[in-house]
Design an enzyme around this catalytic site. Structure first.
Site, PDB file in Angstrom:
ATOM      1  N   GLY A 242       0.816  -1.210   0.000  1.00  0.00           N
ATOM      2  CA  GLY A 242       0.000   0.000   0.000  1.00  0.00           C
ATOM      3  C   GLY A 242       0.849   1.258   0.000  1.00  0.00           C
ATOM      4  O   GLY A 242       0.514   2.254  -0.650  1.00  0.00           O
ATOM      5  N   THR A 243       1.960   1.232   0.731  1.00  0.00           N
ATOM      6  CA  THR A 243       2.807   2.425   0.825  1.00  0.00           C
ATOM      7  C   THR A 243       3.317   2.819  -0.557  1.00  0.00           C
ATOM      8  O   THR A 243       3.257   3.996  -0.944  1.00  0.00           O
ATOM      9  CB  THR A 243       3.996   2.147   1.777  1.00  0.00           C
ATOM     10  OG1 THR A 243       3.454   1.799   3.060  1.00  0.00           O
ATOM     11  CG2 THR A 243       4.892   3.362   1.920  1.00  0.00           C
TER      12      THR A 243
ATOM     13  N   GLN B 189      -7.396  -0.240   3.908  1.00  0.00           N
ATOM     14  CA  GLN B 189      -8.140  -0.857   5.018  1.00  0.00           C
ATOM     15  C   GLN B 189      -9.547  -1.263   4.619  1.00  0.00           C
ATOM     16  O   GLN B 189     -10.131  -2.166   5.223  1.00  0.00           O
ATOM     17  CB  GLN B 189      -8.225   0.117   6.212  1.00  0.00           C
ATOM     18  CG  GLN B 189      -6.905   0.379   6.885  1.00  0.00           C
ATOM     19  CD  GLN B 189      -6.356  -0.829   7.635  1.00  0.00           C
ATOM     20  OE1 GLN B 189      -7.055  -1.812   7.904  1.00  0.00           O
ATOM     21  NE2 GLN B 189      -5.087  -0.763   7.992  1.00  0.00           N
TER      22      GLN B 189
ATOM     23  N   THR C 267      11.321  -7.300 -10.903  1.00  0.00           N
ATOM     24  CA  THR C 267      10.613  -8.563 -11.130  1.00  0.00           C
ATOM     25  C   THR C 267       9.429  -8.652 -10.174  1.00  0.00           C
ATOM     26  O   THR C 267       9.606  -8.481  -8.957  1.00  0.00           O
ATOM     27  CB  THR C 267      11.565  -9.758 -10.888  1.00  0.00           C
ATOM     28  OG1 THR C 267      12.692  -9.596 -11.761  1.00  0.00           O
ATOM     29  CG2 THR C 267      10.883 -11.081 -11.157  1.00  0.00           C
TER      30      THR C 267
ATOM     31  N   CYS D  99       4.348   2.900  15.604  1.00  0.00           N
ATOM     32  CA  CYS D  99       5.359   3.267  14.617  1.00  0.00           C
ATOM     33  C   CYS D  99       6.318   2.092  14.442  1.00  0.00           C
ATOM     34  O   CYS D  99       6.247   1.105  15.149  1.00  0.00           O
ATOM     35  CB  CYS D  99       6.070   4.554  15.003  1.00  0.00           C
ATOM     36  SG  CYS D  99       7.006   4.433  16.500  1.00  0.00           S
TER      37      CYS D  99
HETATM   38  N1  PLP Z   1      -2.682   2.950   3.958  1.00  0.00           N
HETATM   39  C1  PLP Z   1      -3.345   2.583   5.057  1.00  0.00           C
HETATM   40  C2  PLP Z   1      -4.663   3.209   5.366  1.00  0.00           C
HETATM   41  C3  PLP Z   1      -2.814   1.633   5.913  1.00  0.00           C
HETATM   42  O1  PLP Z   1      -3.460   1.284   7.022  1.00  0.00           O
HETATM   43  C4  PLP Z   1      -1.545   1.056   5.600  1.00  0.00           C
HETATM   44  C5  PLP Z   1      -0.909   0.083   6.502  1.00  0.00           C
HETATM   45  O2  PLP Z   1      -1.161   0.058   7.676  1.00  0.00           O
HETATM   46  C6  PLP Z   1      -0.902   1.461   4.415  1.00  0.00           C
HETATM   47  C7  PLP Z   1      -1.493   2.412   3.629  1.00  0.00           C
HETATM   48  C8  PLP Z   1       0.407   0.877   4.019  1.00  0.00           C
HETATM   49  O3  PLP Z   1       0.237  -0.406   3.455  1.00  0.00           O
HETATM   50  P1  PLP Z   1       1.485  -1.437   3.421  1.00  0.00           P
HETATM   51  O4  PLP Z   1       1.646  -1.954   4.797  1.00  0.00           O
HETATM   52  O5  PLP Z   1       1.028  -2.492   2.442  1.00  0.00           O
HETATM   53  O6  PLP Z   1       2.643  -0.683   2.902  1.00  0.00           O
END
Ligand code: PLP
Length: 370
Positions: A82-83, A178, A236, A313
Site C-alpha cells: 500500500g505504501t 483498510q 521482477t 510506529c
Molecule cells: N494505507 C493505510 C490506510 C494503511 O493502514 C496502511 C498500513 O497500515 C498502508 C497504507 C500501508 O500499506 P502497506 O503496509 O502495504 O505498505
C-alpha cells in the site's frame, strides 16, 4: 540486558489477536495460491515456456484483482504494498498539481506529500467537503482521501468528494488499503482516479499491493528498472505474493462483529471514537479516560489480548496519533486503543477479550482500583 529482536521467543500461551488492521490473519486461499506459485520456475519476463507460464499466472492475478475492485487489468500496477501504491499515485497523478490530503491520512500518504495542504476533519474524523470545494477553487490539484481509516475505521464520503473533484477539475486518489475486503470497494462506483490496495490487509502476504487507475490515467514510474508492469513499475514482480493477493482479493467480510466488544467496553467507561460516522464493521477505537493507551495495550497483552494503540510506529513504540489529534480529542487521543477483529474471530474469543478488557478497566481506571 536488552533483548534483540532475534532473541525474543515466540508466544507459547494462547493469545487472541485483535489487530487485523495492522495485518490481517492470513487466508488459507492465499497460502495455497502462494505455495503453488512458489513451485513454478520462471520469470514472467522470459520468453520460454516457463516464463510464459509465470506470465500467465501474473496476468490471471491482474485480471482477478482489477476485476474485483472495479477496474481493467490494463490499469493495474502491482507494487510492493500500500505504501508504494500511495507513493506512486502521488508521483504520477500529482505531478504539476497541488496535493490536498485529508488530516487523518496514513503516513504512506503524508510522507509522500510533505508539502500537502491538509483538509480538516470533524470530531468523527469525516473530511470537511465544504472546505474541499473552497480549496479546489485555487487551481489544479490532486486530492488524497482514504476510504476507511486504519485507527478508527471511519469511512469517508468518497463518492461525494469525487463529485466535487470532478466538478472542479481535480483528481482523486483513494487509499482503500483498510477498506478492501471489509466493505464494497469499486473504483468506478466511487468515481476515483486511482485506488491503493495492500495484500496483507486482505489476508495475503506482506510486501505486495497494487495501484488501480481509471481508464485514461497515465502512470509515470517511480521505480524504473527493467520496464516491468508496462514501464510503470520496474522490478521482477513478487509472483507468489501476487498470486496470494489475487486469491483472497475476492473475499469480503461485510459483517459487523465489533459491536458486542464496543458495548461491553463502553459499560466499563470507554468512549467509542468516531461512533457518529459510518465505520468498518471490524474496527473500534476505544478511549479509557485517565488510562494511558500504552498501559492498556501492555495490560491486555499480559492477559493474552493483542491490540494496538494509536499508530504503532516502526520501532514498536506507541506514537501520538495524528488521526485522533486531528479529530480534536485532546487528552483522549493518548488514551485510545484500537481493536480490529480479524476475519476468523469467534464468538468465544470475543467473550474472552471482553472479560480481559473488563478486568483491565476495573484495575486501571482512576477511582476503580480494588
Ligand atoms: N494505507 C493505510 C490506510 C494503511 O493502514 C496502511 C498500513 O497500515 C498502508 C497504507 C500501508 O500499506 P502497506 O503496509 O502495504 O505498505
Amino acid at each position: 540486558m536488552k533483548m534483540s529482536h532475534k532473541m525474543q521467543k515466540p508466544e507459547s500461551r494462547a493469545t487472541i489477536y485483535l489487530d487485523a488492521n495492522a495485518s490481517e490473519v492470513s487466508r488459507p486461499e492465499a497460502r495455497a495460491a502462494m505455495l503453488a506459485a512458489f513451485d513454478l520456475v520462471g520469470n514472467p519476463a522470459s520468453v520460454h515456456g516457463a516464463g510464459r507460464q509465470a506470465r500467465a499466472l501474473l496476468e490471471d492475478a491482474r485480471d482477478a484483482v482489477a476485476g474485483r475492485f472495479g477496474g481493467a487489468a490494463g490499469d493495474l500496477v502491482f507494487t510492493s504494498g500500500g505504501t508504494e501504491a500511495d507513493a506512486l499515485a502521488i508521483h504520477a497523478l500529482g505531478a504539476g498539481r497541488r496535493v490536498i490530503i485529508g488530516a487523518t491520512e496514513h503516513d504512506a500518504i503524508r510522507a509522500a506529500a510533505p508539502g500537502a495542504v491538509i483538509l480538516r476533519v470533524d470530531g468523527n474524523g469525516v473530511a470537511d467537503l465544504d472546505q474541499l470545494a473552497d480549496l479546489l477553487a485555487d487551481g489544479p490539484a490532486l486530492v488524497c482521501l482514504m476510504l476507511a481509516n486504519n485507527e478508527t475505521g471511519v469511512i469517508q464520503p468518497i463518492a461525494e468528494a469525487a463529485a466535487i473533484c470532478r466538478r472542479l477539475g481535480a483528481r482523486l486518489h483513494v487509499d482503500a488499503v483498510q477498506a478492501a475486503g471489509r466493505m464494497k470497494v469499486d473504483l468506478m462506483a466511487l468515481g476515483a482516479d486511482s485506488l491503493a490496495l495492500s495484500g496483507h490487509k486482505l489476508g495475503g502476504s506482506m510486501g505486495v499491493g497494487a495501484l488501480l487507475t481509471a481508464p485514461g490515467v497515465d502512470i509515470a514510474a517511480l521505480i524504473k528498472g527493467g520496464g516491468q508492469e508496462r514501464g510503470r513499475r520496474g522490478g521482477t514482480p513478487a509472483l507468489p505474493a501476487i498470486a496470494g493477493f489475487a486469491a483472497c482479493a475476492g473475499i469480503s467480510d461485510l459483517g459487523d462483529q465489533r459491536d458486542r466488544f464496543a458495548v461491553a467496553a463502553s459499560a466499563c467507561g470507554a468512549i467509542e471514537i468516531g461512533a457518529g460516522a459510518p465505520r468498518l464493521g471490524n474496527t473500534a477505537c476505544l478511549a479509557l479516560p485517565g488510562v494511558k493507551a500504552e498501559t492498556q495495550v501492555i495490560a491486555l497483552d499480559l492477559a493474552g489480548i493483542q491490540v494496538s494503540a494509536g499508530a504503532a510506529c516502526s520501532s514498536g513504540k506507541v506514537a501520538r496519533s495524528h488521526v485522533l489529534d486531528a479529530m480534536g480529542l485532546g487528552a483522549l487521543a493518548g488514551e485510545a486503543i484500537r481493536v480490529s477483529l480479524p476475519w476468523n474471530m469467534t464468538a468465544t474469543e470475543i467473550d474472552c477479550a471482553i472479560d480481559a478488557y473488563r478486568a483491565m478497566a476495573a484495575r486501571l481506571r482512576p477511582g476503580m482500583a480494588a
